[in-house]
Motif scaffolding. Structure first.
Motif, short mmCIF file in Angstrom:
data_model
loop_
_atom_site.label_atom_id
_atom_site.label_comp_id
_atom_site.label_asym_id
_atom_site.label_seq_id
_atom_site.Cartn_x
_atom_site.Cartn_y
_atom_site.Cartn_z
N GLY A 1 0.84 -1.23 0.14
CA GLY A 1 0.09 -0.06 0.05
C GLY A 1 0.71 1.17 0.00
O GLY A 1 2.09 1.35 -0.06
N ASP A 2 0.13 2.50 -0.05
CA ASP A 2 0.92 3.55 -0.02
C ASP A 2 0.01 4.71 0.44
O ASP A 2 -1.41 4.54 0.52
CB ASP A 2 1.40 4.00 -1.27
N LEU A 3 0.66 5.85 1.06
CA LEU A 3 -0.29 6.80 1.61
C LEU A 3 0.37 8.16 1.18
O LEU A 3 1.68 8.23 1.14
CB LEU A 3 -0.22 6.75 3.10
N ARG A 4 -0.49 9.23 0.82
CA ARG A 4 0.04 10.38 0.46
C ARG A 4 -0.92 11.61 0.99
O ARG A 4 -2.15 11.35 0.89
CB ARG A 4 -0.02 10.57 -0.85
N VAL A 5 -0.19 12.48 1.53
CA VAL A 5 -0.85 13.70 2.14
C VAL A 5 -0.28 14.78 1.31
O VAL A 5 0.82 15.09 1.45
CB VAL A 5 -0.78 13.85 3.71
N ARG A 6 -1.19 15.94 0.66
CA ARG A 6 -0.85 16.97 -0.03
C ARG A 6 -1.34 18.11 0.17
O ARG A 6 -2.60 18.11 0.85
CB ARG A 6 -1.03 16.42 -1.58
N ASP A 7 -0.66 19.25 0.07
CA ASP A 7 -1.19 20.68 0.28
C ASP A 7 -1.22 21.06 -1.33
O ASP A 7 0.07 21.17 -1.75
CB ASP A 7 -0.49 21.31 1.17
N GLU A 8 -2.27 21.63 -1.58
CA GLU A 8 -2.20 21.72 -3.16
C GLU A 8 -2.79 23.51 -3.35
O GLU A 8 -3.66 23.92 -2.64
CB GLU A 8 -3.12 20.85 -4.16
N TYR A 9 -2.10 24.19 -4.46
CA TYR A 9 -2.58 25.39 -4.92
C TYR A 9 -2.87 25.51 -6.30
O TYR A 9 -2.11 24.73 -7.18
CB TYR A 9 -1.40 26.44 -4.57
N HIS A 10 -3.91 26.17 -6.72
CA HIS A 10 -4.37 26.34 -8.23
C HIS A 10 -4.00 27.98 -8.36
O HIS A 10 -4.87 28.73 -7.79
CB HIS A 10 -5.54 25.95 -8.49
N PHE A 11 -3.17 28.28 -9.32
CA PHE A 11 -3.16 29.84 -9.66
C PHE A 11 -3.55 29.84 -10.96
O PHE A 11 -2.94 29.25 -12.02
CB PHE A 11 -1.67 30.31 -9.47
N TYR A 12 -4.39 30.89 -11.12
CA TYR A 12 -5.20 31.17 -12.61
C TYR A 12 -4.53 32.45 -13.03
O TYR A 12 -4.44 33.42 -12.40
CB TYR A 12 -6.58 31.16 -12.50
N GLY A 13 -4.23 32.55 -14.70
CA GLY A 13 -3.72 33.74 -14.99
C GLY A 13 -4.91 34.91 -14.99
O GLY A 13 -5.91 34.73 -15.22
N SER A 14 -4.37 36.07 -14.65
CA SER A 14 -5.32 37.43 -14.35
C SER A 14 -5.97 37.70 -15.95
O SER A 14 -6.89 38.11 -15.92
CB SER A 14 -4.77 38.50 -14.14
N GLY A 15 -5.13 37.26 -17.08
CA GLY A 15 -5.80 37.50 -18.32
C GLY A 15 -6.69 36.34 -18.81
O GLY A 15 -6.94 36.27 -19.97
N ASN A 16 -6.98 35.37 -18.07
CA ASN A 16 -7.61 34.29 -18.51
C ASN A 16 -9.07 34.59 -19.09
O ASN A 16 -9.56 35.46 -18.30
CB ASN A 16 -7.86 33.11 -17.38
N THR A 17 -9.80 33.86 -19.96
CA THR A 17 -11.04 33.94 -20.42
C THR A 17 -11.54 33.34 -19.15
O THR A 17 -11.38 32.60 -18.50
CB THR A 17 -11.29 33.23 -21.75
N ASN A 18 -13.01 34.01 -19.00
CA ASN A 18 -13.86 33.37 -18.02
C ASN A 18 -15.15 32.55 -18.39
O ASN A 18 -16.14 32.80 -17.83
CB ASN A 18 -14.49 34.41 -17.02
N ASN A 19 -15.06 32.04 -19.60
CA ASN A 19 -16.22 31.77 -20.45
C ASN A 19 -15.85 30.42 -21.13
O ASN A 19 -16.30 30.31 -22.22
CB ASN A 19 -16.71 32.90 -21.60
N VAL A 20 -15.26 29.41 -20.71
CA VAL A 20 -15.03 28.07 -21.04
C VAL A 20 -15.94 27.16 -20.75
O VAL A 20 -16.35 26.79 -19.51
CB VAL A 20 -13.39 27.52 -20.46
N THR A 21 -16.82 26.82 -21.44
CA THR A 21 -17.97 25.76 -21.51
C THR A 21 -17.47 24.46 -20.75
O THR A 21 -16.33 23.90 -21.20
CB THR A 21 -18.50 25.51 -22.77
N ASN A 22 -18.15 23.84 -19.71
CA ASN A 22 -17.77 22.74 -19.23
C ASN A 22 -18.87 21.57 -19.66
O ASN A 22 -19.88 21.37 -19.44
CB ASN A 22 -18.14 22.78 -17.59
N PHE A 23 -18.14 21.11 -21.02
CA PHE A 23 -19.07 19.90 -21.44
C PHE A 23 -19.07 18.90 -20.73
O PHE A 23 -20.30 18.10 -20.93
CB PHE A 23 -18.56 19.71 -22.87
#
Length: 604
Positions: free
Chosen positions: A165-187
């Motif tokens: 077996g295995d075990l993992r504990v993670r601290d994660e961060y998501h950084f989005y660009g300030s110029g990103n479009t805000n209209n991406v359809t979630n198909f």
């Protein structure tokens, strides 16, 4: 009996006394008792005290001892009767022999001189040592056979079971660009919800979209996996593994903390048989680890495959440093629902989506410091492309259309899609006022040519270095064929315009990965470390977006960028690691996503 035992001792222990049906320890006790009893009987015969028809005191002692063993359940009554008969016979023979040879009295040491003295026969030291060694050997033999006297030993079935077996504990961060479009359809969300009315006249609601601007910090996540493998025979084993996970998606077994401290899900992650008819080939059946030599450019490291696979690996007789290997596999991806469509007496035929895979390669151990491994693979995903349904009159009460089952069971993002439903307008409604709850399928088939190479070497006789490279091309990519279909394609990274023209369309069939790792690729012992840098480039239709790495650009295709990683083992099979994944789109509106992961890992 003492004479018989002396004769055995004189021949160096070549004859071994045994008592059927008794335990080794009780055999030794009984043997010693009979030695003493026989010795006493011998002494009495020399003093003319054994000429009685009734049992002598020493004979009664032996019989009482045997009866006690029967009472305690150590031996059976039949065995006891046999022992008593043997004891009486040997006592009679010894008595007769002593009567014929009075000189044997010389064997008595310190003969009785006063009434009440007891004569004790002399047993030589060599005989006593032979008796001791014989009993010791028999006890050890039985202990090894029954696993009851050796430390740290278990029954046979336990030795055939392996836990991992295995075990993992993670601290994660998501950084989005300030110029990103805000209209991406979630198909993917549209298909999971069973469709979405894309007619603005009947549904003014915004199409589902994905987050592309708001950062996410301190996402605590963990992964836990526990497996059991049983060796059923020398050729066959079976395994089962349970794993965590937010959902039943195929690419990740990571769970996210939160939810009001709610308990987390556990999924069946593996269930397989592994048959090895020879030392160089094996067959897998069930759900098992990816059997191909590949990277997360195509398949997530957490991806398990359902189906059947055969693998071989054999060194060349003339060149033992070169090992040829290969894999063949057939994998069902998605079945047509058993009762589809549910609201019709006419059911759709079977239209299973499959993946057929074949790979061949070589592993060359050039010398002690250099190793080169490479392979060519072909993956044929069949029946993946969606088609426009027959005219579908949902306004009459139908709940599905003829090609709804062609919607992918799972998507991440990037592949070109097309609308599946040919919805008939309601003649009783005004023009453009018929709801259009739409589902989406893949616009292409995927037949992938994949080339993978890996070189391990050592710099300055002490620093390990690994170079990885991979190239993939979708041989089924054909824009002309896609745009000649009844339903025009749309990119799932596109904006809310789901009727984009060909001039708006951008895609491609190619992808590649290049990676450099310095240090131990997989830290095991304390103090081992590595540092890596990689570059990925994956056009929208180079591969299926459903199965690749869910962390780079948060999953899917139409992404390019780099990955920095480092790991350090703080104890055996325990290491800390950090990864920084920076990716942005290849085509379409800007979508830049950086991911930081800080982890503590352990395996056992």
């Amino acid at each position: 009996m003492i004479q018989r035992m002396q004769r055995r001792g004189g021949r160096g222990g070549e004859e071994r006394a045994s008592v059927s049906g008794s335990r080794v320890g009780m055999t030794a006790l009984l043997t010693l008792g009979m030695v003493c009893a026989a010795g006493a009987a011998h002494a009495q015969s020399l003093e003319a005290q054994a000429a009685s028809s009734a049992a002598s005191p020493s004979e009664s002692t032996v019989i009482n001892l045997i009866n006690l063993l029967v009472k305690r359940g150590v031996i059976t009554q039949q065995s006891a009767d046999d022992l008593i008969h043997e004891a009486r016979t040997e006592a009679a023979q010894a008595k007769a022999a002593n009567a014929a040879r009075p000189a044997a009295a010389a064997a008595i040491v310190n003969a009785p001189t006063q009434p009440g003295d007891v004569a004790v026969p002399y047993v030589p030291q060599v005989v006593r040592e032979q008796i001791r060694d014989q009993v010791k050997q028999e006890v050890i033999a039985q202990a090894k056979a029954e696993n009851w006297a050796q430390p740290n030993t278990f029954p046979d079935w336990v030795s055939r079971i392996t836990l991992d077996g295995d075990l993992r504990v993670r601290d994660e961060y998501h950084f989005y660009g300030s110029g990103n479009t805000n209209n991406v359809t979630n198909f993917a969300a549209i298909n999971q919800a069973g469709g979405f009315d894309v007619n603005n006249n009947t549904n003014p609601t915004q199409l589902p979209t994905v987050n592309t601007r708001e950062n996410r910090n301190n996402l605590e996540r963990y992964r836990a996996r526990l497996g059991v493998t049983a060796l059923l025979s020398e050729q066959l084993k079976a395994g089962v593994q349970l794993a965590s996970g937010n959902d039943n998606g195929p690419v990740s077994t990571t769970s996210t903390a939160g939810g009001g401290f709610a308990k987390k899900n556990i999924w069946l992650n593996k269930a397989f048989f592994d048959y090895r008819p020879t030392t160089w080939a094996n067959v897998l059946a069930g759900r098992f680890d990816n059997p191909f030599f590949t990277s997360d450019l195509l398949f997530s490291s957490d991806l398990e495959m359902d189906g059947l696979a055969a693998r071989f690996a054999r060194a060349l007789p003339a060149h033992p440093d070169v090992t040829l290997f290969g894999t063949l596999g057939v994998f069902p991806i998605q079945y047509t629902a058993e009762s589809f469509p549910s609201n019709s007496t006419s059911k759709a035929g079977s239209d299973t989506k499959w993946m057929f895979g074949a790979q061949v390669g070589a592993d060359w151990k050039i010398n002690r410091q250099n190793r080169l491994k490479g392979a060519v693979a072909y993956y044929d995903f069949q029946n993946m492309r969606g088609t426009l349904s027959s005219p579908c009159a949902l306004y009459l009460g139908a709940t599905s259309c003829s090609t709804d089952n062609e919607a992918p069971a799972f998507m991440q993002g990037g592949n070109t899609l097309l609308a599946l439903r040919n919805i008939v307008a309601n003649p009783n409604a005004g023009p453009g006022l018929t709801p259009e709850p739409q589902l989406f399928g893949l616009a292409y088939n995927y037949r992938l040519l994949d080339i993978k190479a890996q070189w391990d070497t050592v710099i300055a006789d002490r620093l390990k270095l690994r170079l990885d490279g991979e190239y993939v091309r979708n041989l089924a990519y054909d824009e002309d064929k896609a745009f000649s279909a009844a339903s025009l394609p749309v990119n799932n990274y596109e904006t809310s315009n789901i009727n984009a023209t060909r001039s708006d369309y951008r895609s491609g069939p190619n992808g590649f990965l290049a990676k450099v790792t310095v240090g131990d690729p997989e830290p095991v012992d304390k103090g081992q470390w590595n540092f890596s840098v990689a570059y990925k480039y994956l056009q929208p239709d180079a591969t299926l977006d459903a199965f690749n790495d869910p962390d780079f650009h948060l999953g899917g295709t139409n992404a390019r960028g780099y990955v920095l990683g480092a790991a350090y083992a703080v104890a055996r099979d325990t290491w800390v690691s950090a990864r920084y994944l920076s990716a942005k789109e290849i085509y379409g509106p800007p979508v830049s996503i950086d991911v930081l992961q800080l982890e503590l890992n352990a395996r056992f």
